[in-house]
Scaffold this motif. Sequence first.
Motif, PDB file in Angstrom:
ATOM      1  N   ILE A   9       1.759   4.508  -7.249  1.00  0.00           N
ATOM      2  CA  ILE A   9       0.921   3.636  -6.427  1.00  0.00           C
ATOM      3  C   ILE A   9       1.853   2.851  -5.522  1.00  0.00           C
ATOM      4  O   ILE A   9       2.663   2.048  -6.000  1.00  0.00           O
ATOM      5  CB  ILE A   9       0.081   2.681  -7.293  1.00  0.00           C
ATOM      6  N   VAL A  10       1.752   3.082  -4.220  1.00  0.00           N
ATOM      7  CA  VAL A  10       2.685   2.506  -3.258  1.00  0.00           C
ATOM      8  C   VAL A  10       1.993   1.389  -2.485  1.00  0.00           C
ATOM      9  O   VAL A  10       1.159   1.636  -1.618  1.00  0.00           O
ATOM     10  CB  VAL A  10       3.214   3.578  -2.286  1.00  0.00           C
ATOM     11  N   GLY A  11       2.331   0.150  -2.819  1.00  0.00           N
ATOM     12  CA  GLY A  11       1.821  -0.974  -2.050  1.00  0.00           C
ATOM     13  C   GLY A  11       2.454  -1.033  -0.675  1.00  0.00           C
ATOM     14  O   GLY A  11       3.384  -0.273  -0.357  1.00  0.00           O
ATOM     15  N   ASN A  12       1.998  -1.974   0.136  1.00  0.00           N
ATOM     16  CA  ASN A  12       2.486  -2.065   1.512  1.00  0.00           C
ATOM     17  C   ASN A  12       3.687  -2.986   1.666  1.00  0.00           C
ATOM     18  O   ASN A  12       4.068  -3.334   2.782  1.00  0.00           O
ATOM     19  CB  ASN A  12       1.355  -2.524   2.437  1.00  0.00           C
ATOM     20  N   ILE A  30      -0.540   7.435  -4.126  1.00  0.00           N
ATOM     21  CA  ILE A  30      -1.654   6.654  -3.589  1.00  0.00           C
ATOM     22  C   ILE A  30      -1.093   5.573  -2.680  1.00  0.00           C
ATOM     23  O   ILE A  30      -0.210   4.805  -3.082  1.00  0.00           O
ATOM     24  CB  ILE A  30      -2.478   6.012  -4.723  1.00  0.00           C
ATOM     25  N   ARG A  31      -1.582   5.502  -1.460  1.00  0.00           N
ATOM     26  CA  ARG A  31      -1.191   4.455  -0.510  1.00  0.00           C
ATOM     27  C   ARG A  31      -2.429   3.657  -0.110  1.00  0.00           C
ATOM     28  O   ARG A  31      -3.533   3.944  -0.576  1.00  0.00           O
ATOM     29  CB  ARG A  31      -0.501   5.072   0.718  1.00  0.00           C
ATOM     30  N   PHE A  32      -2.241   2.668   0.768  1.00  0.00           N
ATOM     31  CA  PHE A  32      -3.321   1.739   1.081  1.00  0.00           C
ATOM     32  C   PHE A  32      -3.478   1.528   2.582  1.00  0.00           C
ATOM     33  O   PHE A  32      -2.491   1.341   3.308  1.00  0.00           O
ATOM     34  CB  PHE A  32      -3.062   0.380   0.420  1.00  0.00           C
ATOM     35  N   SER A 151      -6.889  -4.799  -3.282  1.00  0.00           N
ATOM     36  CA  SER A 151      -7.131  -3.358  -3.394  1.00  0.00           C
ATOM     37  C   SER A 151      -6.207  -2.735  -4.429  1.00  0.00           C
ATOM     38  O   SER A 151      -6.602  -1.836  -5.184  1.00  0.00           O
ATOM     39  CB  SER A 151      -6.897  -2.677  -2.040  1.00  0.00           C
ATOM     40  N   GLY A 152      -4.953  -3.209  -4.470  1.00  0.00           N
ATOM     41  CA  GLY A 152      -4.017  -2.683  -5.449  1.00  0.00           C
ATOM     42  C   GLY A 152      -4.488  -2.913  -6.872  1.00  0.00           C
ATOM     43  O   GLY A 152      -4.392  -2.034  -7.722  1.00  0.00           O
ATOM     44  N   MET A 153      -5.040  -4.101  -7.140  1.00  0.00           N
ATOM     45  CA  MET A 153      -5.526  -4.411  -8.484  1.00  0.00           C
ATOM     46  C   MET A 153      -6.719  -3.539  -8.839  1.00  0.00           C
ATOM     47  O   MET A 153      -6.853  -3.101  -9.988  1.00  0.00           O
ATOM     48  CB  MET A 153      -5.918  -5.895  -8.558  1.00  0.00           C
ATOM     49  N   ILE A 154      -7.584  -3.267  -7.873  1.00  0.00           N
ATOM     50  CA  ILE A 154      -8.741  -2.404  -8.136  1.00  0.00           C
ATOM     51  C   ILE A 154      -8.278  -0.986  -8.472  1.00  0.00           C
ATOM     52  O   ILE A 154      -8.765  -0.355  -9.419  1.00  0.00           O
ATOM     53  CB  ILE A 154      -9.694  -2.389  -6.930  1.00  0.00           C
ATOM     54  N   SER A 212       7.115  -9.633   4.504  1.00  0.00           N
ATOM     55  CA  SER A 212       6.157 -10.612   5.019  1.00  0.00           C
ATOM     56  C   SER A 212       4.755 -10.036   5.060  1.00  0.00           C
ATOM     57  O   SER A 212       3.797 -10.776   5.269  1.00  0.00           O
ATOM     58  CB  SER A 212       6.567 -11.040   6.422  1.00  0.00           C
ATOM     59  N   HIS A 213       4.618  -8.733   4.883  1.00  0.00           N
ATOM     60  CA  HIS A 213       3.295  -8.122   4.948  1.00  0.00           C
ATOM     61  C   HIS A 213       2.485  -8.401   3.690  1.00  0.00           C
ATOM     62  O   HIS A 213       1.279  -8.445   3.725  1.00  0.00           O
ATOM     63  CB  HIS A 213       3.416  -6.597   5.125  1.00  0.00           C
ATOM     64  N   GLY A 214       3.127  -8.501   2.553  1.00  0.00           N
ATOM     65  CA  GLY A 214       2.417  -8.715   1.307  1.00  0.00           C
ATOM     66  C   GLY A 214       1.720  -7.465   0.826  1.00  0.00           C
ATOM     67  O   GLY A 214       1.956  -6.367   1.314  1.00  0.00           O
ATOM     68  N   ASP A 215       0.853  -7.656  -0.167  1.00  0.00           N
ATOM     69  CA  ASP A 215       0.145  -6.543  -0.764  1.00  0.00           C
ATOM     70  C   ASP A 215      -1.161  -6.292  -0.023  1.00  0.00           C
ATOM     71  O   ASP A 215      -1.417  -6.818   1.035  1.00  0.00           O
ATOM     72  CB  ASP A 215      -0.133  -6.835  -2.238  1.00  0.00           C
ATOM     73  N   ILE A 216      -2.005  -5.505  -0.676  1.00  0.00           N
ATOM     74  CA  ILE A 216      -3.168  -4.985   0.008  1.00  0.00           C
ATOM     75  C   ILE A 216      -4.445  -5.611  -0.535  1.00  0.00           C
ATOM     76  O   ILE A 216      -4.450  -6.135  -1.600  1.00  0.00           O
ATOM     77  CB  ILE A 216      -3.232  -3.444  -0.163  1.00  0.00           C
TER      78      ILE A 216
END
Length: 216
Positions: A9-12, A30-32, A151-154, A212-216
């Motif tokens: 699972i690849v966060g941003n 999986i990407r976002f 979205s990552g947590m879901i 600086s983008h953080g997660d999704i």
Amino acid sequence: MGHSRRIMIVGNGDVAADAAPVIDACDMVIRFNGCRNFGPAGRRTDVIALCNTGRPAKAMLGDAEWRESEAVKAAHALWMVRDPAKFESLREGILANHPELDDFCDDYTDGFAAFCAAEGKQHVVIDGGVHEKADADLRAHDPDLRVVPSSGMIVITHLLTEPAYRQDDIVLTGFSHEGWDGHPFAAEKRLIDAYIAEGRLSRLGPPHSSTSHGDI
């Protein structure tokens, strides 16, 4: 016990400099949303999990560059992380507490379904029960859950509860646990750390990121 697949699972957020070949060697990636670190975080993309409500959804559907991007072209499935019925039930409460989020629950699931049908991709709507389980699990770490889980947590909750992934090795990277203040990132980090301690997940590379983008 052996695992049948390795799912990344690849966060941003940022990933380790040498992560790309490790990510691309996984059985499922999986990407976002905009897949912002596509390239530095590898190129393999099996699934893109999307915010299918509100401004992000509207922007993606209307963006030819997103639709024609290499990541979107590669993905065989788009997962909708926001169950339309669940988000419609949240609308009144969100508007009462956050009137600035007047379009937050506007649903674009049908638009993504039409896009998937035209492009030959699988269209999946993650059940609202997954959102409710994430909420319940997060409350043990913070009773104030803000607006909605990320979205990552879901996606993490979906993989950990869906029997089809029970035997799989689930790995995270690109998760900074920072970003929009409507997501309960501190609670999410504590919950994910608990899952890791239980052996249900693992992380690839450093657990924190300066992105600086953080997660999704």
